[in-house]
Design an enzyme around this catalytic site. Sequence first.
Site, short mmCIF file in Angstrom:
data_model
loop_
_atom_site.label_atom_id
_atom_site.label_comp_id
_atom_site.label_asym_id
_atom_site.label_seq_id
_atom_site.Cartn_x
_atom_site.Cartn_y
_atom_site.Cartn_z
N GLU A 46 -51.90 -77.24 -42.55
CA GLU A 46 -53.12 -77.61 -41.83
C GLU A 46 -53.35 -76.72 -40.62
O GLU A 46 -54.50 -76.48 -40.22
CB GLU A 46 -53.04 -79.08 -41.40
CG GLU A 46 -54.39 -79.70 -41.08
CD GLU A 46 -54.33 -81.19 -40.98
OE1 GLU A 46 -54.79 -81.88 -41.91
OE2 GLU A 46 -53.79 -81.69 -39.97
N HIS A 59 -31.79 -77.44 -59.87
CA HIS A 59 -31.89 -77.77 -61.29
C HIS A 59 -33.33 -78.03 -61.71
O HIS A 59 -33.58 -78.57 -62.78
CB HIS A 59 -31.01 -78.99 -61.59
CG HIS A 59 -29.57 -78.76 -61.28
ND1 HIS A 59 -28.67 -78.29 -62.20
CD2 HIS A 59 -28.88 -78.89 -60.11
CE1 HIS A 59 -27.47 -78.16 -61.64
NE2 HIS A 59 -27.58 -78.51 -60.37
N LYS A 72 -63.69 -86.20 -45.02
CA LYS A 72 -63.82 -87.46 -44.28
C LYS A 72 -65.28 -87.92 -44.24
O LYS A 72 -65.58 -89.10 -44.47
CB LYS A 72 -63.30 -87.30 -42.86
CG LYS A 72 -61.80 -87.10 -42.74
CD LYS A 72 -61.42 -87.00 -41.27
CE LYS A 72 -59.93 -86.78 -41.08
NZ LYS A 72 -59.57 -86.66 -39.64
#
Length: 468
Positions: free
Chosen positions: A293, A322, A436
Amino acid sequence: MANYRRRRWRESMTVRLDLNGLLATAVGEDGLGPGDIAALEPELVRVREDICARRAAGRLAFAELPRQDVQPVLEAAAAVRGRFDTLVVFGIGGSALGARALDAALGGAATGMRLVVVDSIDPHAFGPLLDQLDLRRTLFNVISKSGETAETMAHFLIVRDRLLRELGAVDYKQHLVVTTDGEQGAMRQIVNDEGVRALAIPAGVGGRFSVLTPVGLFPAAAAGFDVEAILAGAAWVDERGAAAAGTLADPVLALGGLLWLFAARRHKPVVVLMAYCDHLAAVGDWFCQLWAESLGKAIDLAGRTVEWGQTPVRALGAADQHSQLQLFVEGPRDKIILFLRVEDHGDAIDIPAAYQDLESVGYLGGHSLGELLNAEQRATELALAKQGRPSATLALPVLNAFTLGQVLYLFEMATVVTGALAGIDPFGQPGVEEGKRLAYGLMGRPGFEAKRQEVEAFLARKDPRFVV
């Protein structure tokens, strides 16, 4: 006298940055040579002077947090410990990830309240959580600087309603602590109107840089963690930087500068933070928000379109050896691996000696799990180097509040260094804001009707042939 007040102890607890895995001597042509480092040093001098000037002018508010007066946080935590069993933190992004990282890293040493950090609005997760809580023994810490964060405010409204119904209009307020802007915003208005206890987020400190404010420190103090030691660790990073003989002797400048150099000049747009300690896994989540960000920006400080950024990835050793390591070793050469290593994992869990007739099993006997984990980290570091893949290592002598404070603050300051070298502003997040506003429109917030219409028009343009 606290250990962190003793200089010799601080020196013994210093987090060390090993950059050898980034050098050509370790990884070949993809590494840095003397000329690369010499060319970087004047840039780092410029950035160091710029940061010093910004701090002197009061324009780097989070950098002053290690020397703050933490007494209000300690007093607020002391007032609620013993009255409540559980502290539930409502926040999202930087208002949640910092507290979660502190709790995960230091939880084994907790002597206070059980800490639960909630940042999900998935009803299948949130509903069962509420059903499990004894509201009479639970304190809720609502964190939103603006008081407009939809997810956090939704949590608050749901819990407030339940508290009102169960405890009444007077007693419910005793179960709330609000962390918000000190002077303005919807949450501050609620605090003023209803008389709820509150802590102030310092002016000029954004969410992802707020772990060393009451956003992170109040939950940590309520859980019984040593927040003064956390801040002392952060201050130790500054002290080391001030005493550094050169730019690359300052871990902040070295880490930020070299990550920028590999991203900008060596086509390494991915940085993998790989912790070899389960307790540090949540630090990886916190780092990913901080790095992404802060540094993912379309426009630089000169107003040019740059679309700059370095994608952070969290990995956990030895488990991700793995799963992801195959990609890191043989996939695209677009990554820097940054290891988090703990030298002493504490109480040893010994591996019993057994099956001595089986060479592939018997050799483990006589060692410990911590020894095996650190051997896996060293082996991974070398396996990468043998394939010409650069890496660096942050080594913690032990994991405690002091060393954790160093790591968190080091990453924050390195973010500013990288942003300065890239010529971008690490403190805004314009790319987040549009989402938003569109969500506000869909949820019917007044003033955002046009955003709702925009979403509806977008959906209407979808071709049903491509919904299969």
